[in-house]
Design a protein around this motif. Structure first.
Motif, PDB file in Angstrom:
ATOM      1  N   GLU A 116       0.816  -1.206   0.000  1.00 28.66           N
ATOM      2  CA  GLU A 116       0.000   0.000   0.000  1.00 28.66           C
ATOM      3  C   GLU A 116       0.856   1.265   0.000  1.00 28.66           C
ATOM      4  OE1 GLU A 116      -0.580  -2.564   2.175  1.00 28.66           O
ATOM      5  OE2 GLU A 116      -2.320  -3.338   1.124  1.00 28.66           O
ATOM      6  N   VAL A 127      -7.474  -0.664  -8.879  1.00 32.72           N
ATOM      7  CA  VAL A 127      -8.428   0.028  -8.016  1.00 32.72           C
ATOM      8  C   VAL A 127      -9.788  -0.022  -8.704  1.00 32.72           C
ATOM      9  CG1 VAL A 127      -9.001   2.189  -6.857  1.00 32.72           C
ATOM     10  CG2 VAL A 127      -6.597   1.551  -7.182  1.00 32.72           C
ATOM     11  N   SER A 128     -10.771  -0.616  -8.021  1.00 40.21           N
ATOM     12  CA  SER A 128     -12.112  -0.739  -8.596  1.00 40.21           C
ATOM     13  C   SER A 128     -12.843   0.597  -8.528  1.00 40.21           C
ATOM     14  CB  SER A 128     -12.900  -1.827  -7.864  1.00 40.21           C
ATOM     15  OG  SER A 128     -13.130  -1.435  -6.535  1.00 40.21           O
ATOM     16  N   ASP A 133     -12.031  -0.072  -3.899  1.00 40.32           N
ATOM     17  CA  ASP A 133     -11.311  -1.237  -3.382  1.00 40.32           C
ATOM     18  C   ASP A 133     -10.028  -1.460  -4.179  1.00 40.32           C
ATOM     19  OD1 ASP A 133     -13.206  -1.768  -1.448  1.00 40.32           O
ATOM     20  OD2 ASP A 133     -14.272  -3.247  -2.652  1.00 40.32           O
ATOM     21  N   THR A 134      -8.983  -1.873  -3.478  1.00 41.10           N
ATOM     22  CA  THR A 134      -7.685  -2.085  -4.117  1.00 41.10           C
ATOM     23  C   THR A 134      -7.312  -3.557  -4.086  1.00 41.10           C
ATOM     24  OG1 THR A 134      -6.955   0.094  -3.406  1.00 41.10           O
ATOM     25  CG2 THR A 134      -5.251  -1.446  -4.034  1.00 41.10           C
ATOM     26  N   GLN A 135      -6.839  -4.055  -5.218  1.00 39.64           N
ATOM     27  CA  GLN A 135      -6.293  -5.405  -5.326  1.00 39.64           C
ATOM     28  C   GLN A 135      -4.888  -5.296  -5.877  1.00 39.64           C
ATOM     29  OE1 GLN A 135      -8.787  -7.692  -7.956  1.00 39.64           O
ATOM     30  NE2 GLN A 135      -9.954  -8.526  -6.248  1.00 39.64           N
ATOM     31  N   ARG A 189      -1.320  -2.773  -9.386  1.00 39.21           N
ATOM     32  CA  ARG A 189      -2.361  -2.329  -8.451  1.00 39.21           C
ATOM     33  C   ARG A 189      -3.609  -2.027  -9.263  1.00 39.21           C
ATOM     34  NH1 ARG A 189      -0.237   2.018  -5.100  1.00 39.21           N
ATOM     35  NH2 ARG A 189       0.363   0.350  -3.680  1.00 39.21           N
ATOM     36  N   ASP A 233     -15.419   1.372  -6.899  1.00 40.92           N
ATOM     37  CA  ASP A 233     -15.835   1.740  -5.543  1.00 40.92           C
ATOM     38  C   ASP A 233     -14.651   1.989  -4.601  1.00 40.92           C
ATOM     39  OD1 ASP A 233     -14.989  -0.855  -5.242  1.00 40.92           O
ATOM     40  OD2 ASP A 233     -16.810  -1.579  -4.289  1.00 40.92           O
TER      41      ASP A 233
END
Length: 96
Positions: free
Chosen positions: A4, A29-30, A34-36, A27, A32
């Protein structure tokens, strides 16, 4: 250092994972927020290839979910290899 806190550009970044070696991190980022993080040992991978693999992996996930929901694979009582293979084979054939 947590992912992060690392600056990861859209094209990904090569980082060193302790006890593993160098990997490429993306990385995502959706909408909404959210991070994956996607990690691969294919350091030459680019974002379009990662995106293509993400779509394919989602299709595989849907396939497995369908088999579990509609064929009852998780309810199989077979304990030995041959019995399990035979049961799974019949269940998968019935899925199609």
């Amino acid at each position: 250092m947590p992912l992060e806190t690392v600056d990861i550009p859209p094209k990904g970044r090569v980082v060193h994972l302790k006890a593993y070696g160098f990997v490429k991190v993306f990385r995502i980022v959706s909408k909404d927020g959210d991070t994956q993080h996607w990690v691969t040992d294919m350091q030459e991978m680019e974002e379009p290839e990662r995106e293509d693999l993400a779509k394919k992996s989602w299709k595989i996930e849907e396939y497995h979910r369908g088999i579990k929901q509609f064929c009852g694979v998780e309810k199989c009582q077979a304990k030995k290899g041959r019995g399990t293979k035979s049961t799974y084979n019949v269940l998968i054939q019935s899925f199609f």
